[in-house]
Design a protein around this motif. Structure first.
Motif, PDB file in Angstrom:
ATOM      1  N   GLY A   6       0.799  -1.225   0.000  1.00  0.00           N
ATOM      2  CA  GLY A   6       0.000   0.000   0.000  1.00  0.00           C
ATOM      3  C   GLY A   6       0.832   1.274   0.000  1.00  0.00           C
ATOM      4  N   ARG A   7       2.047   1.213   0.529  1.00  0.00           N
ATOM      5  CA  ARG A   7       2.929   2.390   0.535  1.00  0.00           C
ATOM      6  C   ARG A   7       3.250   2.866  -0.877  1.00  0.00           C
ATOM      7  NH1 ARG A   7       5.683  -0.788   4.561  1.00  0.00           N
ATOM      8  NH2 ARG A   7       5.284   0.122   6.587  1.00  0.00           N
ATOM      9  N   PHE A   8       3.158   1.936  -1.820  1.00  0.00           N
ATOM     10  CA  PHE A   8       3.558   2.255  -3.190  1.00  0.00           C
ATOM     11  C   PHE A   8       2.379   2.289  -4.159  1.00  0.00           C
ATOM     12  CE2 PHE A   8       7.285   0.514  -1.057  1.00  0.00           C
ATOM     13  CZ  PHE A   8       8.153   1.584  -1.224  1.00  0.00           C
ATOM     14  N   ILE A   9       1.174   2.398  -3.616  1.00  0.00           N
ATOM     15  CA  ILE A   9      -0.019   2.590  -4.448  1.00  0.00           C
ATOM     16  C   ILE A   9      -0.570   3.970  -4.120  1.00  0.00           C
ATOM     17  CG2 ILE A   9      -2.357   1.801  -4.979  1.00  0.00           C
ATOM     18  CD1 ILE A   9      -1.457  -1.036  -4.307  1.00  0.00           C
ATOM     19  N   PRO A  10      -0.286   4.958  -4.960  1.00  0.00           N
ATOM     20  CA  PRO A  10      -0.758   6.309  -4.656  1.00  0.00           C
ATOM     21  C   PRO A  10      -2.276   6.424  -4.812  1.00  0.00           C
ATOM     22  CG  PRO A  10       0.360   6.265  -6.782  1.00  0.00           C
ATOM     23  CD  PRO A  10       0.493   4.892  -6.193  1.00  0.00           C
ATOM     24  N   MET A  11      -2.865   7.293  -4.030  1.00  0.00           N
ATOM     25  CA  MET A  11      -4.310   7.515  -4.096  1.00  0.00           C
ATOM     26  C   MET A  11      -4.740   7.919  -5.507  1.00  0.00           C
ATOM     27  SD  MET A  11      -5.580   6.706  -1.213  1.00  0.00           S
ATOM     28  CE  MET A  11      -7.215   7.374  -1.365  1.00  0.00           C
ATOM     29  N   GLU A  33      -9.134  -5.677 -14.880  1.00  0.00           N
ATOM     30  CA  GLU A  33      -9.854  -5.447 -13.625  1.00  0.00           C
ATOM     31  C   GLU A  33      -9.531  -4.049 -13.114  1.00  0.00           C
ATOM     32  OE1 GLU A  33     -11.919  -7.638 -11.982  1.00  0.00           O
ATOM     33  OE2 GLU A  33     -11.679  -9.049 -13.635  1.00  0.00           O
ATOM     34  N   THR A  34     -10.507  -3.423 -12.482  1.00  0.00           N
ATOM     35  CA  THR A  34     -10.295  -2.125 -11.852  1.00  0.00           C
ATOM     36  C   THR A  34     -10.402  -2.303 -10.351  1.00  0.00           C
ATOM     37  OG1 THR A  34     -11.209  -0.956 -13.757  1.00  0.00           O
ATOM     38  CG2 THR A  34     -11.147   0.250 -11.679  1.00  0.00           C
ATOM     39  N   TYR A  35      -9.477  -1.696  -9.630  1.00  0.00           N
ATOM     40  CA  TYR A  35      -9.409  -1.828  -8.177  1.00  0.00           C
ATOM     41  C   TYR A  35      -9.698  -0.483  -7.527  1.00  0.00           C
ATOM     42  CZ  TYR A  35      -7.169  -6.013  -9.814  1.00  0.00           C
ATOM     43  OH  TYR A  35      -6.913  -7.186 -10.474  1.00  0.00           O
ATOM     44  N   GLU A  36     -10.573  -0.519  -6.539  1.00  0.00           N
ATOM     45  CA  GLU A  36     -10.975   0.696  -5.832  1.00  0.00           C
ATOM     46  C   GLU A  36     -10.090   0.969  -4.625  1.00  0.00           C
ATOM     47  OE1 GLU A  36     -13.741   2.622  -6.707  1.00  0.00           O
ATOM     48  OE2 GLU A  36     -14.140   1.344  -8.442  1.00  0.00           O
ATOM     49  N   THR A  37      -9.589  -0.090  -3.991  1.00  0.00           N
ATOM     50  CA  THR A  37      -8.846   0.049  -2.736  1.00  0.00           C
ATOM     51  C   THR A  37      -7.621  -0.867  -2.725  1.00  0.00           C
ATOM     52  OG1 THR A  37     -10.030  -1.726  -1.604  1.00  0.00           O
ATOM     53  CG2 THR A  37     -11.002   0.487  -1.463  1.00  0.00           C
ATOM     54  N   VAL A  38      -6.714  -0.581  -1.802  1.00  0.00           N
ATOM     55  CA  VAL A  38      -5.555  -1.455  -1.604  1.00  0.00           C
ATOM     56  C   VAL A  38      -6.029  -2.837  -1.155  1.00  0.00           C
ATOM     57  CG1 VAL A  38      -3.468  -1.815  -0.215  1.00  0.00           C
ATOM     58  CG2 VAL A  38      -3.988   0.461  -1.117  1.00  0.00           C
ATOM     59  N   ASN A  39      -7.084  -2.889  -0.347  1.00  0.00           N
ATOM     60  CA  ASN A  39      -7.626  -4.184   0.085  1.00  0.00           C
ATOM     61  C   ASN A  39      -8.055  -5.032  -1.109  1.00  0.00           C
ATOM     62  OD1 ASN A  39      -7.185  -3.593   2.750  1.00  0.00           O
ATOM     63  ND2 ASN A  39      -9.330  -3.219   3.240  1.00  0.00           N
ATOM     64  N   ALA A  69      -6.424  -8.600  -2.098  1.00  0.00           N
ATOM     65  CA  ALA A  69      -7.251  -9.802  -2.269  1.00  0.00           C
ATOM     66  C   ALA A  69      -7.049 -10.410  -3.650  1.00  0.00           C
ATOM     67  CB  ALA A  69      -8.724  -9.467  -2.033  1.00  0.00           C
ATOM     68  N   ALA A  70      -6.920  -9.571  -4.681  1.00  0.00           N
ATOM     69  CA  ALA A  70      -6.711 -10.077  -6.037  1.00  0.00           C
ATOM     70  C   ALA A  70      -5.368 -10.803  -6.168  1.00  0.00           C
ATOM     71  CB  ALA A  70      -6.784  -8.935  -7.048  1.00  0.00           C
ATOM     72  N   LEU A  71      -4.433 -10.451  -5.295  1.00  0.00           N
ATOM     73  CA  LEU A  71      -3.126 -11.106  -5.289  1.00  0.00           C
ATOM     74  C   LEU A  71      -3.122 -12.357  -4.417  1.00  0.00           C
ATOM     75  CD1 LEU A  71      -0.965  -7.874  -5.041  1.00  0.00           C
ATOM     76  CD2 LEU A  71      -1.040  -9.463  -6.986  1.00  0.00           C
ATOM     77  N   GLY A  72      -4.288 -12.676  -3.845  1.00  0.00           N
ATOM     78  CA  GLY A  72      -4.403 -13.883  -3.033  1.00  0.00           C
ATOM     79  C   GLY A  72      -4.226 -13.670  -1.545  1.00  0.00           C
ATOM     80  N   GLY A  73      -4.127 -12.419  -1.122  1.00  0.00           N
ATOM     81  CA  GLY A  73      -3.943 -12.122   0.298  1.00  0.00           C
ATOM     82  C   GLY A  73      -5.262 -12.112   1.054  1.00  0.00           C
ATOM     83  N   ASN A  74      -5.168 -12.296   2.357  1.00  0.00           N
ATOM     84  CA  ASN A  74      -6.343 -12.221   3.241  1.00  0.00           C
ATOM     85  C   ASN A  74      -6.498 -10.807   3.765  1.00  0.00           C
ATOM     86  OD1 ASN A  74      -6.985 -15.019   3.220  1.00  0.00           O
ATOM     87  ND2 ASN A  74      -5.282 -15.384   4.612  1.00  0.00           N
ATOM     88  N   ASN A  75      -7.734 -10.363   3.887  1.00  0.00           N
ATOM     89  CA  ASN A  75      -8.049  -9.103   4.540  1.00  0.00           C
ATOM     90  C   ASN A  75      -8.727  -9.404   5.869  1.00  0.00           C
ATOM     91  OD1 ASN A  75      -7.180  -6.901   2.742  1.00  0.00           O
ATOM     92  ND2 ASN A  75      -8.573  -7.843   1.282  1.00  0.00           N
ATOM     93  N   GLU A  76      -8.987  -8.379   6.647  1.00  0.00           N
ATOM     94  CA  GLU A  76      -9.640  -8.549   7.933  1.00  0.00           C
ATOM     95  C   GLU A  76     -10.955  -9.278   7.753  1.00  0.00           C
ATOM     96  OE1 GLU A  76      -7.407  -4.646   8.153  1.00  0.00           O
ATOM     97  OE2 GLU A  76      -8.690  -5.620   6.705  1.00  0.00           O
ATOM     98  N   ALA A  77     -11.281 -10.106   8.740  1.00  0.00           N
ATOM     99  CA  ALA A  77     -12.588 -10.781   8.743  1.00  0.00           C
ATOM    100  C   ALA A  77     -13.655  -9.731   9.013  1.00  0.00           C
ATOM    101  CB  ALA A  77     -12.618 -11.859   9.814  1.00  0.00           C
ATOM    102  N   GLN A  78     -14.764  -9.854   8.317  1.00  0.00           N
ATOM    103  CA  GLN A  78     -15.882  -8.931   8.510  1.00  0.00           C
ATOM    104  C   GLN A  78     -16.522  -9.154   9.864  1.00  0.00           C
ATOM    105  OE1 GLN A  78     -16.754  -6.427   6.403  1.00  0.00           O
ATOM    106  NE2 GLN A  78     -14.991  -7.014   5.184  1.00  0.00           N
ATOM    107  N   ARG A  79     -16.776  -8.087  10.570  1.00  0.00           N
ATOM    108  CA  ARG A  79     -17.465  -8.199  11.860  1.00  0.00           C
ATOM    109  C   ARG A  79     -18.954  -8.280  11.635  1.00  0.00           C
ATOM    110  NH1 ARG A  79     -14.118  -3.961  15.625  1.00  0.00           N
ATOM    111  NH2 ARG A  79     -12.122  -4.910  15.222  1.00  0.00           N
ATOM    112  N   THR A  80     -19.601  -9.102  12.415  1.00  0.00           N
ATOM    113  CA  THR A  80     -21.054  -9.243  12.260  1.00  0.00           C
ATOM    114  C   THR A  80     -21.772  -8.635  13.412  1.00  0.00           C
ATOM    115  OG1 THR A  80     -20.954 -11.417  13.284  1.00  0.00           O
ATOM    116  CG2 THR A  80     -20.885 -11.315  10.871  1.00  0.00           C
TER     117      THR A  80
END
Length: 112
Positions: free
Chosen positions: A52-57, A91-97, A101-112
């Protein structure tokens, strides 16, 4: 008399003076690592943060080419560029998350 307080007895004062350490507790299987959110390991958090440090807004939302271009503008290390090159084209990506995820990484579990 060496009591710490006048509100408790000596035995309670002694018990209260014991500060639990992390090793005093068993960590249940599947529990998050200290310093990481549920659903991610500490190493995953660090790797996503480094990416994320290297993905500018200005590159978001953006496709693979825009993300790579933005990373190069920020003088990203070759490892980051190679990682972004693994993204699928078209593909178009809106966020670093979403990138993570597209690279196969896990993000935070969604809270219910």
């Amino acid at each position: 008399m060496d009591r710490i307080s006048t509100k408790h007895g000596a035995r309670v004062d002694d018990a209260l003076s014991h500060k639990p350490r992390e090793t005093d507790y068993d960590t249940p299987a599947g529990a998050p690592e200290p310093g990481s959110p549920p659903g991610m390991t500490y190493d995953e958090v660090e790797a996503r943060s480094n990416l994320g440090r290297f993905i500018p807004m200005a590159s978001l939302p953006g496709d693979r080419a825009a993300l790579i271009s933005g990373a190069r503008d920020l003088n990203a290390p070759d490892e980051v560029i190679r990682t972004l090159e693994r993204l699928p084209e078209g593909e178009t990506y809106e966020t670093v998350n979403q990138v993570w995820a597209a690279l196969g990484g896990n993000n935070e579990a969604q809270r219910t």
